[in-house]
Design an enzyme around this catalytic site. Sequence first.
Site, mmCIF file in Angstrom:
data_model
loop_
_atom_site.group_PDB
_atom_site.id
_atom_site.type_symbol
_atom_site.label_atom_id
_atom_site.label_comp_id
_atom_site.label_asym_id
_atom_site.label_seq_id
_atom_site.Cartn_x
_atom_site.Cartn_y
_atom_site.Cartn_z
ATOM 1 N N SER A 1 -19.091 -31.433 -31.600
ATOM 2 C CA SER A 1 -18.431 -30.897 -32.791
ATOM 3 C C SER A 1 -19.044 -29.546 -33.155
ATOM 4 O O SER A 1 -20.265 -29.377 -33.124
ATOM 5 C CB SER A 1 -18.588 -31.857 -33.967
ATOM 6 O OG SER A 1 -18.037 -33.126 -33.669
ATOM 7 N N ASP B 1 -15.142 -38.116 -38.009
ATOM 8 C CA ASP B 1 -15.665 -37.519 -36.773
ATOM 9 C C ASP B 1 -15.635 -38.497 -35.602
ATOM 10 O O ASP B 1 -16.041 -38.155 -34.502
ATOM 11 C CB ASP B 1 -17.100 -37.023 -37.008
ATOM 12 C CG ASP B 1 -17.606 -36.152 -35.871
ATOM 13 O OD1 ASP B 1 -16.845 -35.306 -35.380
ATOM 14 O OD2 ASP B 1 -18.770 -36.327 -35.463
ATOM 15 N N GLN C 1 -10.855 -30.159 -37.306
ATOM 16 C CA GLN C 1 -12.118 -30.034 -36.591
ATOM 17 C C GLN C 1 -11.940 -29.200 -35.341
ATOM 18 O O GLN C 1 -10.925 -29.315 -34.643
ATOM 19 C CB GLN C 1 -12.668 -31.409 -36.196
ATOM 20 C CG GLN C 1 -14.040 -31.371 -35.553
ATOM 21 C CD GLN C 1 -14.546 -32.744 -35.193
ATOM 22 O OE1 GLN C 1 -13.958 -33.429 -34.369
ATOM 23 N NE2 GLN C 1 -15.632 -33.166 -35.825
#
Length: 266
Positions: free
Chosen positions: A208, A188, A258
């Site tokens: 996110s 991330d 993502q």
Amino acid sequence: MKPLGEDMYQGPAIPTAFTRTFGGQVVAQGLRAAQLTVDGKNTHSLHCYFLEGGVAAQPIDFRVERVRDGRSFAARRVEGYQNGKRMMIMTASFHHDQDRGPEHATQMPQVPGPEESIDHLEIRPQAAKKRALDWMDWDIRAVPEDKLSHEQIHPAGQGTHQYLWFKNTSDMDSDQAVHQAALAYLSDMTLLYTALLDHPAQELQVASLDHAMWFLRPVRVDEWLLVDQYSPSAGGGVGLTKGNVFNQAGELVAVLSQEGLLRAKH
């Protein structure tokens, strides 16, 4: 992780300059909670949704549901809570290492190694640089564009693109579960910002939304890993990013995906 009861764990708060919890911490701690309920199998995939922004100064309580325990596979569902609010949900699947079958993999891009790369802060969006203060135990290097071909910078049909080398500088043992959780944390760090490479001047709210990983081969995060990351699409206030993770032997060890909020500030 602190045990709180049967299949319940608490992830500690991590010192940070931010008020919101880093998404990679949530994914890594949620995965670690699930791992602690599984014996004899390693993670092979996870899918996580971020429902509420976490408070960085507070720990996170994780509840693990044992969805299935089979001979070859196990499945877990994890929910993370702060102040009574559900902030994340995750499903994770685990697989033993005894099965054999066909083998193939995407080849590692032929790009300069970490010794020829530069500090990633030199190319990261200004809004993201503050986060690097939280990552002092990670060495992150970007392959500069002047050492790449035009085809490597702009591969056909893949939108914005970048190559980064990562390595954890801490002392780590060989526990594969720990390395997988650390890779979840790493995943991330820069992935979503790949979608901003062609839009450096825009003022955006970035967060996110969901996160997915597939663990394909054994991995060590205390050795150099190349993450080949790109953004196939951005629009409607969200951006999609993907990444292939290779070790220095050229093996594809993980695949990342993502989607994140990229909303213009009004």
